[in-house]
Design a protein around this motif. Structure first.
Motif, mmCIF file in Angstrom:
data_model
loop_
_atom_site.group_PDB
_atom_site.id
_atom_site.type_symbol
_atom_site.label_atom_id
_atom_site.label_comp_id
_atom_site.label_asym_id
_atom_site.label_seq_id
_atom_site.Cartn_x
_atom_site.Cartn_y
_atom_site.Cartn_z
ATOM 1 N N MET A 1 -45.291 -7.756 16.241
ATOM 2 C CA MET A 1 -45.747 -7.645 17.602
ATOM 3 C C MET A 1 -45.481 -6.260 18.138
ATOM 4 O O MET A 1 -44.520 -5.609 17.772
ATOM 5 C CB MET A 1 -45.071 -8.705 18.481
ATOM 6 N N ALA A 85 -40.948 -14.739 15.281
ATOM 7 C CA ALA A 85 -42.166 -13.930 15.169
ATOM 8 C C ALA A 85 -43.238 -14.501 16.087
ATOM 9 O O ALA A 85 -43.345 -15.714 16.253
ATOM 10 C CB ALA A 85 -42.664 -13.928 13.732
ATOM 11 N N TYR A 87 -46.112 -13.887 19.688
ATOM 12 C CA TYR A 87 -46.289 -13.401 21.050
ATOM 13 C C TYR A 87 -45.940 -14.503 22.043
ATOM 14 O O TYR A 87 -46.258 -15.672 21.830
ATOM 15 C CB TYR A 87 -47.742 -12.981 21.304
ATOM 16 N N ASN A 95 -47.770 -18.203 17.056
ATOM 17 C CA ASN A 95 -47.406 -17.825 15.697
ATOM 18 C C ASN A 95 -48.043 -18.819 14.736
ATOM 19 O O ASN A 95 -47.663 -19.999 14.716
ATOM 20 C CB ASN A 95 -45.880 -17.825 15.523
ATOM 21 N N ASN A 120 -38.532 -10.666 19.177
ATOM 22 C CA ASN A 120 -39.195 -10.659 17.877
ATOM 23 C C ASN A 120 -38.162 -10.752 16.759
ATOM 24 O O ASN A 120 -37.086 -10.157 16.832
ATOM 25 C CB ASN A 120 -40.015 -9.376 17.744
ATOM 26 N N SER A 176 -40.848 -2.879 17.721
ATOM 27 C CA SER A 176 -41.381 -4.022 16.983
ATOM 28 C C SER A 176 -42.814 -3.731 16.562
ATOM 29 O O SER A 176 -43.521 -2.986 17.236
ATOM 30 C CB SER A 176 -41.347 -5.278 17.854
ATOM 31 N N GLU A 178 -46.546 -5.257 14.302
ATOM 32 C CA GLU A 178 -47.297 -6.313 13.627
ATOM 33 C C GLU A 178 -47.879 -5.745 12.336
ATOM 34 O O GLU A 178 -49.064 -5.894 12.042
ATOM 35 C CB GLU A 178 -48.398 -6.858 14.540
#
Length: 338
Positions: A1, A85, A87, A95, A120, A176, A178
């Protein structure tokens, strides 16, 4: 994220002797601990690991943990920190790797918490790696003259997580990412063939579709098709075990491709984020395949970046056991927010 997921609730003030309940929740396991936060570094007093698929929701896991350990000489936990993990979208955590929906308000009500915050998962691990000792790591790509700078934390588990720890004079800054959802790129003829096959069914193949536990199973199946062989129905762990003992030639090839491809992608991430301070490979399937990883093309592919080779030869890569890192990191982050 792109940012640390966070959800706050009012009234965080509690009695100083109450522990923090901290959790590290992945697609396969949830790790939960009671953490003493009275003074100094957070100390995990009680810790358990649960398989997510054995429970109907995350609240049930917390309730099992507190039912077993919530009265072990502790004041009742009034605050919580969850490393996970995904949003935060309103009340939910998005997730695709989790077996159930996560509702933050439902967890707060079920546990009767005054305050609950979410971070996260790899951001939490990045916080914790700041205090990892040399005895806790295995060198994968060593160097005699390391550079200084940001540190990359990355690991293939149920997905591929990554975060960057940026040293500053006053505090710890964690970026963090993604990275696992970014587009997979190929560097060898075989990787190009594999990627071409994967692109038959989609326009986007994320990195974690190959570089994760389930990704190893995807590699095994695709290689079977390319080689005209019948791939057995094996779990990622079984594929790794079959590669390590040499009982399945297709598994051996799949794990070799996995390790080399991982080295290439991790080298790319170092360059993208300027992470010249080093790399921590955290958890997932890697501790199971440490010896295989050391013999693989990981280090060579990690450094094979053209004119940047000289830089990457001075970036150390270490494997760390996941263990309680996510729980400790979530607690450290929580304290820093107060």
């Amino acid at each position: 994220m792109a940012e640390a997921a966070r959800q706050e609730f009012a009234n965080p003030s509690v009695a100083g002797d109450a522990p923090l309940i901290a959790a590290d929740v992945g697609g396969t396991y949830a790790r939960i601990g009671l953490v003493n936060i009275g003074s100094g570094a957070p100390q995990v007093s009680t810790f358990e690991r649960y398989r997510c698929s054995d429970f109907s929701d995350l609240s049930s896991i917390f309730q099992r943990f507190l039912g077993d350990h919530g009265s072990d000489g502790h004041a009742r936990a009034r605050r919580g920190a969850i490393a996970i993990a995904g949003y935060v979208l309103d009340d939910a955590i998005i997730n695709n790797n989790l077996p159930w929906r996560v509702s933050l308000s439902q967890i707060r009500r079920a546990l009767d918490l005054d305050d609950l915050q979410v971070i996260n998962d790899f951001t939490a691990i990045a916080y914790a790696t700041n205090s990892v000792a040399a005895r806790d790591v295995t060198p994968i790509a060593a160097t005699s003259a390391p550079l200084e700078g940001p540190v990359l934390v990355v690991g293939p588990g149920t997905g591929l997580g990554a975060a960057v720890r940026i040293p500053t004079a006053r505090s710890t800054v964690i970026l963090s990412t993604e990275a696992g959802q970014s587009a997979l790129t190929a560097s060898t003829d075989l990787e190009i063939e594999i990627l071409r096959m994967l692109l038959r069914d989609t326009t986007h193949v994320p990195v974690e579709h190959v570089l994760s536990g389930p990704g190893l199973a995807n590699l095994y199946a695709v290689l079977g098709t390319l080689r005209g062989m019948q791939a057995r129905s094996l779990t990622p762990r079984e594929i790794a075990e079959s590669a390590i003992d040499g009982s399945d030639a297709l598994a051996v090839e799949a794990l070799h491709v996995f390790c080399g491809w991982l080295g290439s992608v991790v080298g790319n991430l170092v360059l993208v984020y300027g992470a010249q301070g080093g790399v921590h490979l955290a958890g997932g399937i890697l501790p199971q395949i440490t010896d295989f990883l050391l013999r693989s093309d990981f280090a060579a592919r990690f450094r094979d970046k053209g004119q940047m080779r000289d830089v990457l030869e001075r970036v150390p890569v270490h494997l760390i056991e996941h263990g309680q890192l996510g729980v400790i990191g979530a607690a450290q982050w929580y304290l820093e927010q107060q």
